[in-house]
Design a protein around this motif. Structure first.
Motif, PDB file in Angstrom:
ATOM      1  N   LEU A  13      37.856  16.999  -2.784  1.00 42.90           N
ATOM      2  CA  LEU A  13      37.272  17.195  -4.114  1.00 42.90           C
ATOM      3  C   LEU A  13      36.456  15.979  -4.529  1.00 42.90           C
ATOM      4  O   LEU A  13      35.350  16.113  -5.071  1.00 42.90           O
ATOM      5  N   TYR A  14      36.978  14.795  -4.261  1.00 39.68           N
ATOM      6  CA  TYR A  14      36.276  13.551  -4.595  1.00 39.68           C
ATOM      7  C   TYR A  14      34.899  13.516  -3.925  1.00 39.68           C
ATOM      8  O   TYR A  14      33.889  13.218  -4.565  1.00 39.68           O
ATOM      9  N   ALA A  22      27.364   6.156  -6.917  1.00 42.59           N
ATOM     10  CA  ALA A  22      28.084   4.898  -7.165  1.00 42.59           C
ATOM     11  C   ALA A  22      29.177   5.214  -8.183  1.00 42.59           C
ATOM     12  O   ALA A  22      28.890   5.540  -9.326  1.00 42.59           O
ATOM     13  N   VAL A  23      30.418   5.170  -7.735  1.00 46.38           N
ATOM     14  CA  VAL A  23      31.538   5.531  -8.604  1.00 46.38           C
ATOM     15  C   VAL A  23      32.618   4.448  -8.540  1.00 46.38           C
ATOM     16  O   VAL A  23      32.538   3.511  -7.752  1.00 46.38           O
ATOM     17  N   THR A  24      33.627   4.613  -9.365  1.00 51.07           N
ATOM     18  CA  THR A  24      34.732   3.647  -9.431  1.00 51.07           C
ATOM     19  C   THR A  24      36.035   4.333  -9.030  1.00 51.07           C
ATOM     20  O   THR A  24      36.070   5.545  -8.779  1.00 51.07           O
ATOM     21  N   ILE A  25      37.093   3.574  -9.031  1.00 56.91           N
ATOM     22  CA  ILE A  25      38.414   4.111  -8.725  1.00 56.91           C
ATOM     23  C   ILE A  25      38.813   5.189  -9.726  1.00 56.91           C
ATOM     24  O   ILE A  25      39.583   6.094  -9.404  1.00 56.91           O
ATOM     25  N   ALA A  30      40.783  10.571 -10.784  1.00 60.04           N
ATOM     26  CA  ALA A  30      40.570  11.828 -11.510  1.00 60.04           C
ATOM     27  C   ALA A  30      40.600  13.012 -10.548  1.00 60.04           C
ATOM     28  O   ALA A  30      41.159  14.070 -10.871  1.00 60.04           O
ATOM     29  N   ALA A  31      40.026  12.855  -9.369  1.00 59.67           N
ATOM     30  CA  ALA A  31      40.066  13.928  -8.367  1.00 59.67           C
ATOM     31  C   ALA A  31      41.512  14.175  -7.923  1.00 59.67           C
ATOM     32  O   ALA A  31      41.939  15.328  -7.771  1.00 59.67           O
TER      33      ALA A  31
END
Length: 170
Positions: A13-14, A22-25, A30-31
């Motif tokens: 899903l992530y 560009a994402v964070t932890i 959340a996924a």
């Protein structure tokens, strides 16, 4: 904490949601929350609080009742960037503690009091969820004094304080 299948669903899903971004932890967690239905707010403390937690584990075997009790206490010492902010200022982490009990013949079956659906690889290993400062876990139907095998598979990056004897370590 989630098990291999749920964790895999979470990573799928992530990547579906965020591949190439560009994402964070926070997006990763959340996924994991979406696929598991679990609230990982306390687990997020691993990313917001400095320091390596210490698990102080003590055990007691009651031959008459055939119970084995693990008393677990977590703390987090002061860190260089936050001197004076020792355990009393830090909130408890959510720590997965994978364990087995070893007897003369090897791994012993686990019967954790009050737990029906403990996720485990088999009936000889389980993951205890350490969420409070002090917790107690009682295993029933323990026919002999076991040696606890703690932090199996390096289930959490913590310091372990358990008074193993030389014979137990051997």
């Amino acid at each position: 904490l989630l098990g291999a299948k749920t964790f895999r669903k979470g990573t799928d899903l992530y990547f579906d949601r965020h591949d190439g971004q560009a994402v964070t932890i926070d997006e990763f967690l959340a996924a994991m929350e979406s696929v598991s239905g679990r609230d990982l707010t306390q687990f997020r403390r691993w990313y917001t609080q400095a320091g390596t937690p210490v698990l102080r584990v003590r055990s007691e075997y009651n031959q008459h009742d055939q119970t084995f009790t693990l008393n677990v206490e977590q703390s987090c010492p002061s860190t260089p960037e936050a001197p004076g902010f020792e355990d009393k200022y830090k909130e408890p982490f959510h720590i997965p503690l994978a364990i087995s009990l070893l007897g003369e013949a090897g791994n012993m079956p686990l019967h954790l009091r009050g737990q029906v659906d403990v996720e485990r690889n088999d009936n000889t290993e389980c993951v205890l969820e350490i969420t409070g400062r002090v917790q107690q876990f009682v295993f029933e139907n323990v026919m002999e004094k076991p040696v606890p095998s703690l932090l199996r598979g390096f289930s959490a990056p913590v310091r372990l304080d358990y008074p193993y004897t030389r014979d137990e370590l051997a």
